[in-house]
Design a protein around this motif. Sequence first.
Motif, PDB file in Angstrom:
ATOM      1  N   ILE A  88      98.591  60.339  68.061  1.00 16.90           N
ATOM      2  CA  ILE A  88      98.561  59.095  68.841  1.00 16.90           C
ATOM      3  C   ILE A  88      99.711  59.091  69.848  1.00 16.90           C
ATOM      4  O   ILE A  88      99.545  58.749  71.017  1.00 16.90           O
ATOM      5  N   ALA A 122      98.477  58.830  73.635  1.00 18.59           N
ATOM      6  CA  ALA A 122      98.536  57.486  74.213  1.00 18.59           C
ATOM      7  C   ALA A 122      98.999  57.463  75.675  1.00 18.59           C
ATOM      8  O   ALA A 122      98.376  56.795  76.502  1.00 18.59           O
ATOM      9  N   ILE A 131      96.796  53.031  70.628  1.00 18.70           N
ATOM     10  CA  ILE A 131      96.720  53.915  71.796  1.00 18.70           C
ATOM     11  C   ILE A 131      96.857  53.103  73.086  1.00 18.70           C
ATOM     12  O   ILE A 131      97.656  53.424  73.956  1.00 18.70           O
ATOM     13  N   HIS A 132      96.096  52.013  73.165  1.00 25.63           N
ATOM     14  CA  HIS A 132      96.204  51.217  74.392  1.00 25.63           C
ATOM     15  C   HIS A 132      97.607  50.646  74.580  1.00 25.63           C
ATOM     16  O   HIS A 132      98.188  50.724  75.664  1.00 25.63           O
ATOM     17  N   ASN A 158     100.362  51.647  73.661  1.00 27.73           N
ATOM     18  CA  ASN A 158     101.406  52.624  73.930  1.00 27.73           C
ATOM     19  C   ASN A 158     101.090  53.433  75.167  1.00 27.73           C
ATOM     20  O   ASN A 158     101.643  54.504  75.378  1.00 27.73           O
ATOM     21  N   SER A 159     100.179  52.947  75.975  1.00 34.34           N
ATOM     22  CA  SER A 159      99.785  53.686  77.171  1.00 34.34           C
ATOM     23  C   SER A 159     100.404  53.029  78.400  1.00 34.34           C
ATOM     24  O   SER A 159     100.899  51.912  78.330  1.00 34.34           O
ATOM     25  N   THR A 218      91.751  49.768  79.703  1.00 38.62           N
ATOM     26  CA  THR A 218      91.091  50.543  78.650  1.00 38.62           C
ATOM     27  C   THR A 218      89.849  49.808  78.166  1.00 38.62           C
ATOM     28  O   THR A 218      89.867  48.590  78.003  1.00 38.62           O
TER      29      THR A 218
END
Length: 453
Positions: free
Chosen positions: A157, A161, A184-185, A187-188, A238
């Motif tokens: 992840i 991410a 994931i979102h 931390n993106s 996302t």
Amino acid sequence: MKTKILIVDDEVDVLDLMRELFESRGYLPLTATNGVEALKVVREEEPDMVITDIRMPDMDGMQLLEILSNSYSNIPVIMVTAHGTIETAVEAIKMGAKDYILKPLRLDEILAKVETIAQLKNLERENEYLKSRLAYRFNFKNIIGKSESMNELFKLIHDVAPTAITVLIQGENGTGKELIANAIHFNSPNVNKPFIKLNCAVLAETLLESELFGHVKGAFTGAIKDKVGRFELADRGTLFLDEIGEISPNMQVKLLRVLQEGEFERVGEAETIKVDVRIIAASNQDLEEKIREGTFRQDLYYRLNVIPIHVPPLRERKDDIELLVYHFFEKFDEVYKKNIKKIDPEVLRALEEYDWPGNIRELENYMERAIVLNKTDKLSLSDFPETIGHKQKTVVEFNENDGLVGAIEAYERQLILAELKSNKGNKAKTAQKFKINRSTFMSRLKKYDISSS
Ligand SMILES: Nc1ncnc2c1ncn2[C@@H]1O[C@H](COP(=O)(O)OP(=O)(O)OP(=O)(O)O)[C@@H](O)[C@H]1O
Ligand SMILES: [Mg+2]
């Protein structure tokens, strides 16, 4: 938000003067004429700073300062003191005052000191906010796990991410797929852009199409006004497509096109819309199996499965159970204000033995239920459903005629039957669990005359 300044002085003239001064500079002044009154205002209004005179009747400025620096150490205090009592000012600083002002008052001096403190305070606030954001970013702190497989997942992840790459999350029900999509979102680089979710399983084909791509008024019966689809809503952010294995062949083709070209049309309109969306998809079905069956397109699968994330079922990472139990224990004990002190070790043992077909969701539900039901200060086995703590042990009676070899064979047969049953008849999986290869396993089935249908 305006900075709130509490001014404490027994001379009403001084209060009026300062109130006017601060109001004219965009602050929000509050006033009190002695220490006792000041404390009341502090409790009720939570001012950003306090300016207090030292000599006052009842509770004087020094006493007030002492209480504030003990109980409200985050509120900066400025002391006001008459000429010639500089020693008192020094003492006040030692006791925790941020600064002091000498009488007679000079307005520009007051303003300058207040300004500095207000700025510091804002910086502090910003700092704390940034720090908490950072901590959240690198922690995934709501995903609990310490097993080897979870640690690998955290690493994955962490690597995936920050990119815009497409991710496919596969795993059984309740293993945490949605939780991972969130991680994931958030931390993106898209963290401040939209994060749009759609569960593909709950909608009929036509509805799903207009949910995804939008429609124009009159496109079909019931389309009474224009609708923006999820792809458009998610532009630059996302889109989480949950239960992707459920979409019809027709929709699979349309989805493939957006993934390939980044473009689509709203239902009932010819104009092509372009979007830039990161896709995270999830499925609890075996998509490769669906490809073999011919119900899922291979080309779509390749488009989605750029980074595969497999979330292992809970029974394959029993190391995590204890942590999860305590996590949910603390969570629900707090939610339901139960103040249960501890967990009977027997409970933990039983929970670790159970196979968790519903994975973490099932564990979470059982913990919630147990905590609600519990009436003591200790969580015990009786708070859980009967299936917990009642694992059937495989036992065989010893029959003298068969001897030890016969008994062992009888035991092996029972073991295989029980394990096959708990794996719903899946032979490959059962063989894997026994750590023997498939052909050895098949010969065992034959030997013990276990039907291989
Ligand atoms: N590692 C974990 N730590 C803490 N809570 C978890 C973890 N994994 C899952 N959960 C919790 O378990 C519940 C189920 O998780 P989630 O909804 O993410 O599963 P899912 O794989 O999407 O399930 P489904 O396939 O049924 O949709 C949620 O309440 C989630 O917060
Ligand atoms: Mg889910």
